[in-house]
Design a protein around this motif. Structure first.
Motif, PDB file in Angstrom:
ATOM      1  N   ASP A 272       0.865  -1.180   0.000  1.00 59.01           N
ATOM      2  CA  ASP A 272       0.000   0.000   0.000  1.00 59.01           C
ATOM      3  C   ASP A 272       0.905   1.234   0.000  1.00 59.01           C
ATOM      4  O   ASP A 272       1.359   1.693   1.059  1.00 59.01           O
ATOM      5  N   PHE A 273       1.176   1.767  -1.205  1.00 57.35           N
ATOM      6  CA  PHE A 273       2.077   2.916  -1.349  1.00 57.35           C
ATOM      7  C   PHE A 273       1.297   4.223  -1.199  1.00 57.35           C
ATOM      8  O   PHE A 273       0.252   4.416  -1.820  1.00 57.35           O
ATOM      9  N   ASN A 274       1.845   5.130  -0.386  1.00 56.97           N
ATOM     10  CA  ASN A 274       1.261   6.449  -0.168  1.00 56.97           C
ATOM     11  C   ASN A 274       2.358   7.510  -0.253  1.00 56.97           C
ATOM     12  O   ASN A 274       3.480   7.298   0.245  1.00 56.97           O
ATOM     13  N   TYR A 275       2.031   8.644  -0.864  1.00 58.99           N
ATOM     14  CA  TYR A 275       2.976   9.756  -0.858  1.00 58.99           C
ATOM     15  C   TYR A 275       3.373  10.078   0.577  1.00 58.99           C
ATOM     16  O   TYR A 275       2.535  10.067   1.495  1.00 58.99           O
ATOM     17  N   THR A 276       4.651  10.379   0.788  1.00 53.95           N
ATOM     18  CA  THR A 276       5.098  10.811   2.108  1.00 53.95           C
ATOM     19  C   THR A 276       4.541  12.200   2.415  1.00 53.95           C
ATOM     20  O   THR A 276       4.150  12.957   1.506  1.00 53.95           O
ATOM     21  N   ASP A 277       4.515  12.542   3.687  1.00 58.23           N
ATOM     22  CA  ASP A 277       4.012  13.850   4.092  1.00 58.23           C
ATOM     23  C   ASP A 277       4.843  14.971   3.488  1.00 58.23           C
ATOM     24  O   ASP A 277       4.303  16.018   3.099  1.00 58.23           O
ATOM     25  N   ASP A 278       6.132  14.774   3.371  1.00 57.22           N
ATOM     26  CA  ASP A 278       6.999  15.791   2.784  1.00 57.22           C
ATOM     27  C   ASP A 278       6.670  15.992   1.307  1.00 57.22           C
ATOM     28  O   ASP A 278       6.638  17.124   0.816  1.00 57.22           O
ATOM     29  N   THR A 279       6.423  14.899   0.583  1.00 60.15           N
ATOM     30  CA  THR A 279       6.078  15.009  -0.835  1.00 60.15           C
ATOM     31  C   THR A 279       4.743  15.718  -1.015  1.00 60.15           C
ATOM     32  O   THR A 279       4.593  16.570  -1.898  1.00 60.15           O
ATOM     33  N   VAL A 280       3.765  15.396  -0.178  1.00 61.33           N
ATOM     34  CA  VAL A 280       2.465  16.065  -0.256  1.00 61.33           C
ATOM     35  C   VAL A 280       2.619  17.554   0.029  1.00 61.33           C
ATOM     36  O   VAL A 280       2.039  18.408  -0.677  1.00 61.33           O
ATOM     37  N   SER A 281       3.395  17.904   1.046  1.00 59.93           N
ATOM     38  CA  SER A 281       3.592  19.322   1.392  1.00 59.93           C
ATOM     39  C   SER A 281       4.247  20.080   0.248  1.00 59.93           C
ATOM     40  O   SER A 281       3.836  21.206  -0.085  1.00 59.93           O
ATOM     41  N   ARG A 282       5.270  19.490  -0.354  1.00 64.21           N
ATOM     42  CA  ARG A 282       5.933  20.153  -1.471  1.00 64.21           C
ATOM     43  C   ARG A 282       5.000  20.277  -2.673  1.00 64.21           C
ATOM     44  O   ARG A 282       5.002  21.292  -3.387  1.00 64.21           O
ATOM     45  N   SER A 283       4.190  19.262  -2.907  1.00 64.13           N
ATOM     46  CA  SER A 283       3.220  19.319  -4.015  1.00 64.13           C
ATOM     47  C   SER A 283       2.209  20.427  -3.788  1.00 64.13           C
ATOM     48  O   SER A 283       1.856  21.174  -4.718  1.00 64.13           O
ATOM     49  N   VAL A 284       1.735  20.565  -2.555  1.00 66.30           N
ATOM     50  CA  VAL A 284       0.757  21.607  -2.238  1.00 66.30           C
ATOM     51  C   VAL A 284       1.372  22.992  -2.426  1.00 66.30           C
ATOM     52  O   VAL A 284       0.732  23.895  -2.987  1.00 66.30           O
ATOM     53  N   GLU A 285       2.600  23.191  -1.976  1.00 63.22           N
ATOM     54  CA  GLU A 285       3.242  24.497  -2.126  1.00 63.22           C
ATOM     55  C   GLU A 285       3.454  24.831  -3.595  1.00 63.22           C
ATOM     56  O   GLU A 285       3.276  25.978  -4.017  1.00 63.22           O
ATOM     57  N   THR A 286       3.848  23.829  -4.381  1.00 61.29           N
ATOM     58  CA  THR A 286       4.022  24.057  -5.816  1.00 61.29           C
ATOM     59  C   THR A 286       2.699  24.417  -6.472  1.00 61.29           C
ATOM     60  O   THR A 286       2.626  25.314  -7.319  1.00 61.29           O
ATOM     61  N   VAL A 287       1.643  23.717  -6.084  1.00 57.77           N
ATOM     62  CA  VAL A 287       0.317  24.004  -6.624  1.00 57.77           C
ATOM     63  C   VAL A 287      -0.111  25.422  -6.268  1.00 57.77           C
ATOM     64  O   VAL A 287      -0.633  26.166  -7.116  1.00 57.77           O
ATOM     65  N   LYS A 288       0.081  25.839  -5.033  1.00 57.00           N
ATOM     66  CA  LYS A 288      -0.300  27.190  -4.620  1.00 57.00           C
ATOM     67  C   LYS A 288       0.450  28.240  -5.427  1.00 57.00           C
ATOM     68  O   LYS A 288      -0.141  29.237  -5.868  1.00 57.00           O
ATOM     69  N   ASP A 289       1.738  28.028  -5.615  1.00 63.85           N
ATOM     70  CA  ASP A 289       2.544  28.983  -6.367  1.00 63.85           C
ATOM     71  C   ASP A 289       2.082  29.070  -7.819  1.00 63.85           C
ATOM     72  O   ASP A 289       1.922  30.167  -8.363  1.00 63.85           O
ATOM     73  N   ASN A 290       1.841  27.929  -8.457  1.00 66.24           N
ATOM     74  CA  ASN A 290       1.403  27.925  -9.853  1.00 66.24           C
ATOM     75  C   ASN A 290      -0.010  28.472 -10.002  1.00 66.24           C
ATOM     76  O   ASN A 290      -0.318  29.156 -10.985  1.00 66.24           O
ATOM     77  N   ARG A 291      -0.864  28.181  -9.036  1.00 71.76           N
ATOM     78  CA  ARG A 291      -2.217  28.751  -9.070  1.00 71.76           C
ATOM     79  C   ARG A 291      -2.170  30.276  -9.012  1.00 71.76           C
ATOM     80  O   ARG A 291      -2.918  30.969  -9.710  1.00 71.76           O
TER      81      ARG A 291
END
Length: 398
Positions: A272-291
Protein backbone atom coordinates in the motif's frame (compact mmCIF):
# COMPACT_ATOMS: atom_id res chain seq x y z
CA UNK A 1 0.91 71.43 -19.22
CA UNK A 2 -2.67 70.31 -18.50
CA UNK A 3 -3.12 69.15 -22.11
CA UNK A 4 0.10 67.17 -22.06
CA UNK A 5 -0.72 65.41 -18.79
CA UNK A 6 -4.21 64.59 -20.03
CA UNK A 7 -2.91 63.21 -23.32
CA UNK A 8 -0.31 61.10 -21.49
CA UNK A 9 -2.95 59.67 -19.14
CA UNK A 10 -5.26 58.90 -22.06
CA UNK A 11 -2.48 57.06 -23.91
CA UNK A 12 -1.51 55.13 -20.79
CA UNK A 13 -5.14 54.16 -20.22
CA UNK A 14 -5.54 52.84 -23.77
CA UNK A 15 -2.33 50.85 -23.38
CA UNK A 16 -3.57 49.32 -20.10
CA UNK A 17 -6.92 48.40 -21.67
CA UNK A 18 -5.17 46.67 -24.56
CA UNK A 19 -2.91 44.90 -22.08
CA UNK A 20 -5.93 43.79 -20.01
CA UNK A 21 -7.63 42.39 -23.10
CA UNK A 22 -4.50 40.59 -24.25
CA UNK A 23 -3.61 38.87 -20.95
CA UNK A 24 -6.32 36.18 -20.93
CA UNK A 25 -6.13 35.55 -24.69
CA UNK A 26 -2.40 35.62 -25.39
CA UNK A 27 -0.40 35.46 -22.15
CA UNK A 28 -2.55 33.10 -20.05
CA UNK A 29 -2.48 30.25 -22.63
CA UNK A 30 1.32 30.38 -22.54
CA UNK A 31 1.43 29.72 -18.78
CA UNK A 32 -1.14 26.91 -18.91
CA UNK A 33 1.25 24.67 -20.80
CA UNK A 34 4.07 22.43 -19.65
CA UNK A 35 7.22 24.57 -19.93
CA UNK A 36 10.23 23.32 -21.82
CA UNK A 37 12.58 24.14 -18.95
CA UNK A 38 10.55 22.59 -16.13
CA UNK A 39 12.67 21.86 -13.08
CA UNK A 40 13.24 18.15 -12.29
CA UNK A 41 10.93 16.78 -9.59
CA UNK A 42 11.05 13.78 -7.27
CA UNK A 43 8.03 12.12 -5.65
CA UNK A 44 8.48 9.67 -2.77
CA UNK A 45 5.94 7.07 -1.61
CA UNK A 46 6.15 4.58 1.25
CA UNK A 47 4.58 1.16 1.79
CA UNK A 48 4.61 -0.08 5.36
CA UNK A 49 5.05 -3.79 6.11
CA UNK A 50 4.79 -4.76 2.45
CA UNK A 51 5.25 -8.25 0.96
CA UNK A 52 7.20 -8.43 -2.28
CA UNK A 53 8.97 -10.85 -4.59
CA UNK A 54 12.74 -10.94 -4.32
CA UNK A 55 14.87 -12.87 -6.83
CA UNK A 56 18.59 -13.04 -6.14
CA UNK A 57 21.06 -14.58 -8.56
CA UNK A 58 24.30 -15.84 -7.03
CA UNK A 59 26.56 -17.42 -9.59
CA UNK A 60 24.60 -20.19 -11.25
CA UNK A 61 22.02 -20.43 -8.47
CA UNK A 62 18.86 -18.35 -8.12
CA UNK A 63 17.18 -17.55 -4.81
CA UNK A 64 13.44 -16.75 -4.84
CA UNK A 65 11.55 -15.56 -1.77
CA UNK A 66 8.71 -13.27 -0.65
CA UNK A 67 10.03 -11.26 2.30
CA UNK A 68 8.18 -8.59 4.29
CA UNK A 69 9.57 -5.10 4.94
CA UNK A 70 8.91 -1.38 4.56
CA UNK A 71 9.43 -0.11 1.01
CA UNK A 72 10.11 3.35 -0.38
CA UNK A 73 9.51 4.29 -4.02
CA UNK A 74 11.16 7.32 -5.64
CA UNK A 75 9.98 8.62 -9.02
CA UNK A 76 12.19 11.24 -10.64
CA UNK A 77 10.94 13.26 -13.63
CA UNK A 78 13.65 14.95 -15.71
CA UNK A 79 12.43 17.13 -18.63
CA UNK A 80 14.64 17.12 -21.73
CA UNK A 81 14.43 20.57 -23.38
CA UNK A 82 17.23 19.89 -25.88
CA UNK A 83 15.68 16.62 -27.04
CA UNK A 84 12.30 18.33 -27.21
CA UNK A 85 13.79 20.87 -29.57
CA UNK A 86 15.78 18.47 -31.75
CA UNK A 87 14.08 15.06 -31.71
CA UNK A 88 10.35 15.64 -31.88
CA UNK A 89 8.71 15.33 -35.31
CA UNK A 90 7.25 18.38 -36.98
CA UNK A 91 3.65 17.54 -36.02
CA UNK A 92 4.58 17.57 -32.30
CA UNK A 93 6.91 20.58 -32.22
CA UNK A 94 5.54 23.27 -29.95
CA UNK A 95 2.78 20.98 -28.67
CA UNK A 96 4.73 18.33 -26.74
CA UNK A 97 7.72 17.88 -24.43
CA UNK A 98 10.05 14.94 -23.83
CA UNK A 99 10.48 13.60 -20.31
CA UNK A 100 12.82 10.97 -18.89
CA UNK A 101 11.38 9.19 -15.83
CA UNK A 102 13.16 6.89 -13.36
CA UNK A 103 11.65 4.85 -10.55
CA UNK A 104 13.48 2.88 -7.87
CA UNK A 105 11.87 0.82 -5.11
CA UNK A 106 14.10 -0.03 -2.12
CA UNK A 107 13.81 -1.68 1.22
CA UNK A 108 14.14 0.84 4.03
CA UNK A 109 15.96 -1.55 6.37
CA UNK A 110 18.96 -2.41 4.18
CA UNK A 111 18.47 -0.21 1.05
CA UNK A 112 18.37 -3.23 -1.26
CA UNK A 113 16.81 -2.49 -4.63
CA UNK A 114 13.53 -4.36 -5.10
CA UNK A 115 12.62 -3.07 -8.57
CA UNK A 116 13.58 -0.39 -11.07
CA UNK A 117 12.37 1.01 -14.34
CA UNK A 118 13.24 3.89 -16.67
CA UNK A 119 11.37 5.34 -19.60
CA UNK A 120 11.34 8.15 -22.13
CA UNK A 121 8.11 9.55 -23.53
CA UNK A 122 6.47 12.64 -25.01
CA UNK A 123 3.59 14.47 -23.32
CA UNK A 124 1.23 17.05 -24.75
CA UNK A 125 1.89 20.38 -23.06
CA UNK A 126 -1.76 21.29 -22.35
CA UNK A 127 -3.55 17.99 -21.81
CA UNK A 128 -0.63 16.20 -20.12
CA UNK A 129 -1.61 13.05 -22.02
CA UNK A 130 0.90 10.82 -23.77
CA UNK A 131 1.72 11.84 -27.33
CA UNK A 132 2.10 9.32 -30.13
CA UNK A 133 5.89 9.31 -30.56
CA UNK A 134 7.74 6.49 -32.27
CA UNK A 135 10.92 6.92 -30.20
CA UNK A 136 9.36 6.28 -26.77
CA UNK A 137 10.69 3.34 -24.76
CA UNK A 138 10.36 1.51 -21.43
CA UNK A 139 13.08 -0.46 -19.64
CA UNK A 140 11.88 -2.58 -16.70
CA UNK A 141 14.83 -4.97 -16.41
CA UNK A 142 17.80 -2.65 -16.41
CA UNK A 143 19.18 -4.31 -19.55
CA UNK A 144 21.32 -2.29 -21.96
CA UNK A 145 20.14 -1.53 -25.46
CA UNK A 146 16.41 -1.16 -24.80
CA UNK A 147 14.64 -1.25 -28.17
CA UNK A 148 13.14 2.12 -29.07
CA UNK A 149 9.39 2.00 -29.61
CA UNK A 150 8.78 -1.09 -27.40
CA UNK A 151 5.83 0.63 -25.64
CA UNK A 152 2.85 2.68 -26.79
CA UNK A 153 1.78 5.14 -24.14
CA UNK A 154 -1.75 6.53 -24.07
CA UNK A 155 -3.95 8.54 -21.71
CA UNK A 156 -2.73 10.40 -18.65
CA UNK A 157 0.46 9.19 -17.00
CA UNK A 158 2.21 11.65 -14.71
CA UNK A 159 -0.28 14.52 -14.69
CA UNK A 160 -3.79 15.56 -15.70
CA UNK A 161 -4.78 18.44 -18.03
CA UNK A 162 -4.61 22.09 -17.10
CA UNK A 163 -8.18 22.86 -16.10
CA UNK A 164 -9.03 19.29 -15.10
CA UNK A 165 -12.76 18.61 -15.34
CA UNK A 166 -15.05 16.60 -13.07
CA UNK A 167 -15.21 13.60 -15.36
CA UNK A 168 -13.51 10.26 -15.95
CA UNK A 169 -10.04 10.09 -17.56
CA UNK A 170 -8.03 7.30 -19.12
CA UNK A 171 -4.89 6.68 -17.02
CA UNK A 172 -2.01 4.51 -18.26
CA UNK A 173 -1.00 1.51 -16.15
CA UNK A 174 2.59 0.41 -16.56
CA UNK A 175 1.96 -3.24 -15.59
CA UNK A 176 -0.90 -3.69 -18.08
CA UNK A 177 0.72 -1.46 -20.75
CA UNK A 178 -2.60 0.21 -21.50
CA UNK A 179 -4.92 2.93 -20.21
CA UNK A 180 -7.74 2.14 -17.78
CA UNK A 181 -10.55 4.57 -16.77
CA UNK A 182 -10.06 6.59 -13.59
CA UNK A 183 -13.43 7.74 -12.29
CA UNK A 184 -14.08 11.11 -10.71
CA UNK A 185 -15.45 10.45 -7.22
CA UNK A 186 -15.49 13.86 -5.57
CA UNK A 187 -13.65 16.87 -4.21
CA UNK A 188 -11.45 16.82 -1.11
CA UNK A 189 -9.12 19.18 0.76
CA UNK A 190 -5.45 18.22 0.86
CA UNK A 191 -3.55 20.44 3.31
CA UNK A 192 -5.93 23.29 2.58
CA UNK A 193 -5.92 22.89 -1.20
CA UNK A 194 -9.04 21.73 -3.01
CA UNK A 195 -8.31 18.66 -5.13
CA UNK A 196 -10.32 16.36 -7.39
CA UNK A 197 -10.24 12.73 -6.35
CA UNK A 198 -10.05 10.03 -9.02
CA UNK A 199 -10.08 6.26 -8.48
CA UNK A 200 -8.85 3.64 -10.91
CA UNK A 201 -9.78 0.06 -10.03
CA UNK A 202 -7.93 -2.82 -11.66
CA UNK A 203 -9.21 -6.21 -10.61
CA UNK A 204 -7.70 -9.62 -11.38
CA UNK A 205 -6.02 -8.68 -14.63
CA UNK A 206 -3.69 -11.34 -16.05
CA UNK A 207 -0.25 -9.92 -16.72
CA UNK A 208 1.71 -10.78 -19.84
CA UNK A 209 4.55 -12.77 -18.26
CA UNK A 210 7.27 -14.71 -20.13
CA UNK A 211 6.75 -18.47 -19.93
CA UNK A 212 10.24 -18.93 -18.54
CA UNK A 213 9.40 -16.69 -15.58
CA UNK A 214 6.11 -18.56 -14.99
CA UNK A 215 7.93 -21.92 -14.88
CA UNK A 216 10.46 -20.55 -12.42
CA UNK A 217 7.73 -19.30 -10.10
CA UNK A 218 5.67 -22.46 -10.41
CA UNK A 219 8.72 -24.57 -9.70
CA UNK A 220 9.34 -22.62 -6.50
CA UNK A 221 5.83 -22.09 -5.08
CA UNK A 222 3.69 -24.82 -6.75
CA UNK A 223 5.89 -27.82 -7.60
CA UNK A 224 2.93 -29.95 -8.66
CA UNK A 225 1.66 -27.43 -11.18
CA UNK A 226 2.61 -27.34 -14.84
CA UNK A 227 1.55 -23.75 -15.63
CA UNK A 228 0.10 -20.70 -14.04
CA UNK A 229 -0.70 -16.98 -14.30
CA UNK A 230 0.32 -13.81 -12.52
CA UNK A 231 -2.85 -11.91 -11.64
CA UNK A 232 -2.68 -8.20 -10.88
CA UNK A 233 -5.03 -5.88 -8.95
CA UNK A 234 -4.61 -2.25 -8.00
CA UNK A 235 -6.71 0.53 -6.52
CA UNK A 236 -5.03 3.72 -7.66
CA UNK A 237 -6.29 6.93 -6.01
CA UNK A 238 -5.18 10.26 -7.44
CA UNK A 239 -5.77 13.67 -5.86
CA UNK A 240 -5.39 16.17 -8.69
CA UNK A 241 -5.18 19.94 -8.62
CA UNK A 242 -7.94 21.06 -11.03
CA UNK A 243 -6.08 24.22 -12.08
CA UNK A 244 -2.69 22.78 -13.05
CA UNK A 245 -3.49 19.08 -13.33
CA UNK A 246 -0.61 18.20 -11.00
CA UNK A 247 -0.78 15.31 -8.57
CA UNK A 248 -1.22 16.56 -5.02
CA UNK A 249 -1.35 13.08 -3.46
CA UNK A 250 -1.21 9.49 -4.76
CA UNK A 251 -2.07 6.13 -3.24
CA UNK A 252 -1.62 2.71 -4.88
CA UNK A 253 -2.86 -0.51 -3.27
CA UNK A 254 -1.05 -3.10 -5.35
CA UNK A 255 -1.58 -6.83 -5.24
CA UNK A 256 -0.02 -9.57 -7.37
CA UNK A 257 -0.25 -13.30 -6.94
CA UNK A 258 0.75 -16.45 -8.73
CA UNK A 259 -2.18 -18.68 -9.57
CA UNK A 260 -0.95 -22.11 -10.66
CA UNK A 261 -3.18 -24.54 -12.54
CA UNK A 262 -3.07 -26.72 -9.45
CA UNK A 263 -2.22 -25.80 -5.92
CA UNK A 264 -2.58 -22.74 -3.71
CA UNK A 265 -2.06 -19.18 -5.01
CA UNK A 266 1.04 -17.39 -3.73
CA UNK A 267 1.14 -13.66 -2.99
CA UNK A 268 4.00 -12.03 -4.89
CA UNK A 269 3.24 -8.41 -3.99
CA UNK A 270 1.01 -6.78 -1.40
CA UNK A 271 1.92 -3.14 -0.85
CA UNK A 272 0.00 0.00 0.00
CA UNK A 273 2.08 2.92 -1.35
CA UNK A 274 1.26 6.45 -0.17
CA UNK A 275 2.98 9.76 -0.86
CA UNK A 276 5.10 10.81 2.11
CA UNK A 277 4.01 13.85 4.09
CA UNK A 278 7.00 15.79 2.78
CA UNK A 279 6.08 15.01 -0.83
CA UNK A 280 2.46 16.06 -0.26
CA UNK A 281 3.59 19.32 1.39
CA UNK A 282 5.93 20.15 -1.47
CA UNK A 283 3.22 19.32 -4.01
CA UNK A 284 0.76 21.61 -2.24
CA UNK A 285 3.24 24.50 -2.13
CA UNK A 286 4.02 24.06 -5.82
CA UNK A 287 0.32 24.00 -6.62
CA UNK A 288 -0.30 27.19 -4.62
CA UNK A 289 2.54 28.98 -6.37
CA UNK A 290 1.40 27.93 -9.85
CA UNK A 291 -2.22 28.75 -9.07
CA UNK A 292 -1.19 32.25 -8.02
CA UNK A 293 0.74 32.81 -11.25
CA UNK A 294 -2.07 31.52 -13.45
CA UNK A 295 -4.72 33.46 -11.52
CA UNK A 296 -2.67 36.65 -11.66
CA UNK A 297 -2.30 36.46 -15.42
CA UNK A 298 -5.69 35.07 -16.40
CA UNK A 299 -8.02 36.73 -13.85
CA UNK A 300 -6.67 39.38 -11.49
CA UNK A 301 -4.22 40.92 -13.96
CA UNK A 302 -6.88 41.74 -16.59
CA UNK A 303 -9.25 43.13 -13.93
CA UNK A 304 -6.66 45.43 -12.32
CA UNK A 305 -5.22 46.56 -15.66
CA UNK A 306 -8.71 47.17 -17.05
CA UNK A 307 -9.84 49.26 -14.07
CA UNK A 308 -6.64 51.32 -14.02
CA UNK A 309 -6.81 51.81 -17.79
CA UNK A 310 -10.43 52.98 -17.66
CA UNK A 311 -9.66 55.43 -14.84
CA UNK A 312 -6.65 56.80 -16.73
CA UNK A 313 -8.69 57.29 -19.93
CA UNK A 314 -11.56 59.04 -18.11
CA UNK A 315 -9.27 61.31 -16.10
CA UNK A 316 -7.16 62.10 -19.17
CA UNK A 317 -10.25 63.12 -21.20
CA UNK A 318 -11.49 65.21 -18.28
CA UNK A 319 -8.19 67.07 -18.01
CA UNK A 320 -8.18 67.88 -21.73
CA UNK A 321 -11.81 68.99 -21.99
CA UNK A 322 -12.54 70.69 -18.66
CA UNK A 323 -13.02 74.53 -18.75
CA UNK A 324 -10.71 76.95 -16.99
CA UNK A 325 -11.77 77.73 -13.44
CA UNK A 326 -12.68 81.42 -12.51
CA UNK A 327 -12.14 84.39 -14.88
CA UNK A 328 -10.73 83.53 -18.28
CA UNK A 329 -7.02 83.88 -18.25
CA UNK A 330 -6.83 86.05 -21.43
CA UNK A 331 -9.85 88.34 -20.74
CA UNK A 332 -8.93 92.01 -20.17
CA UNK A 333 -9.78 93.31 -16.73
CA UNK A 334 -12.27 96.24 -16.77
CA UNK A 335 -10.62 99.64 -16.38
CA UNK A 336 -11.17 101.49 -13.13
CA UNK A 337 -12.76 104.83 -13.90
CA UNK A 338 -11.81 107.81 -11.73
CA UNK A 339 -15.08 109.55 -10.78
CA UNK A 340 -13.32 112.94 -10.71
CA UNK A 341 -13.25 114.46 -14.24
CA UNK A 342 -9.92 115.58 -15.53
CA UNK A 343 -9.64 119.09 -17.01
CA UNK A 344 -7.53 119.44 -20.03
CA UNK A 345 -6.11 122.76 -18.93
CA UNK A 346 -5.50 121.59 -15.40
CA UNK A 347 -1.96 121.47 -14.25
CA UNK A 348 -0.75 117.91 -13.63
CA UNK A 349 -0.57 116.88 -10.04
CA UNK A 350 2.91 116.03 -8.93
CA UNK A 351 3.74 113.51 -6.27
CA UNK A 352 5.93 115.99 -4.50
CA UNK A 353 3.06 118.37 -3.88
CA UNK A 354 1.58 117.84 -0.50
CA UNK A 355 -0.77 120.84 -0.31
CA UNK A 356 -3.66 120.98 -2.75
CA UNK A 357 -4.01 124.44 -4.34
CA UNK A 358 -7.49 125.98 -4.08
CA UNK A 359 -9.40 126.05 -7.33
CA UNK A 360 -10.48 129.55 -8.61
CA UNK A 361 -14.22 130.02 -8.17
CA UNK A 362 -16.29 131.34 -11.05
CA UNK A 363 -17.59 134.91 -10.92
CA UNK A 364 -20.83 135.19 -9.09
CA UNK A 365 -20.11 132.30 -6.84
CA UNK A 366 -20.74 128.68 -7.38
CA UNK A 367 -24.52 128.92 -6.80
CA UNK A 368 -25.30 132.15 -8.82
CA UNK A 369 -27.58 132.08 -11.88
CA UNK A 370 -26.02 135.28 -13.28
CA UNK A 371 -24.29 134.87 -16.62
CA UNK A 372 -21.18 137.02 -16.80
CA UNK A 373 -21.14 139.51 -19.65
CA UNK A 374 -19.42 138.43 -22.76
CA UNK A 375 -16.51 140.31 -24.14
CA UNK A 376 -17.44 142.97 -26.73
CA UNK A 377 -14.07 143.40 -28.19
CA UNK A 378 -14.81 141.36 -31.32
CA UNK A 379 -17.01 141.87 -34.33
CA UNK A 380 -17.90 139.63 -37.20
CA UNK A 381 -18.08 140.80 -40.78
CA UNK A 382 -20.06 137.72 -41.74
CA UNK A 383 -23.74 138.69 -41.87
CA UNK A 384 -24.70 135.12 -41.08
CA UNK A 385 -23.09 135.31 -37.71
CA UNK A 386 -25.43 136.90 -35.18
CA UNK A 387 -24.18 139.94 -33.44
CA UNK A 388 -23.36 140.02 -29.81
CA UNK A 389 -26.22 141.13 -27.64
CA UNK A 390 -25.21 144.37 -25.77
CA UNK A 391 -24.80 144.28 -22.16
CA UNK A 392 -27.26 146.21 -20.00
CA UNK A 393 -26.87 149.96 -20.47
CA UNK A 394 -24.85 149.47 -23.64
CA UNK A 395 -26.11 150.73 -27.06
CA UNK A 396 -25.93 148.14 -29.84
CA UNK A 397 -23.66 149.35 -32.63
CA UNK A 398 -23.80 148.09 -36.20
Amino acid sequence: MKLRVGAALFGLGVLLLVFAAGLPFYVAPAVTKLPYDLEPTTSVAEAKNARFLKITATGSSVSIEVPQADLVSSVEVIPQPDDTKDRLPRDLKGDAVIWDVYQTVRRTDNQDVVSQYSTELALYRISGAAASWKDQWLNETGADGTPVGNVKYSGQIYKFPFGTAKRDYQVFDRDLKRAIPAKFVGTEKVKGVEAYRFEQRIENEVLATPESSIQTLVGKFAPGATSGQVVYSNIRTLWVDPVTGSYVNVREQQHKELRPNTGTPTVLLDADFNYTDDTVSRSVETVKDNRFKIGLISFWGPIVAGVLGLLAVVFGVWLVTRPEGGTARHRAEPAVVDPTPTRVDQEPVRDTETVEQPRPQPVGGPLTDEIPPASTNWKSDDPTVPTQRPAPGEVEQR
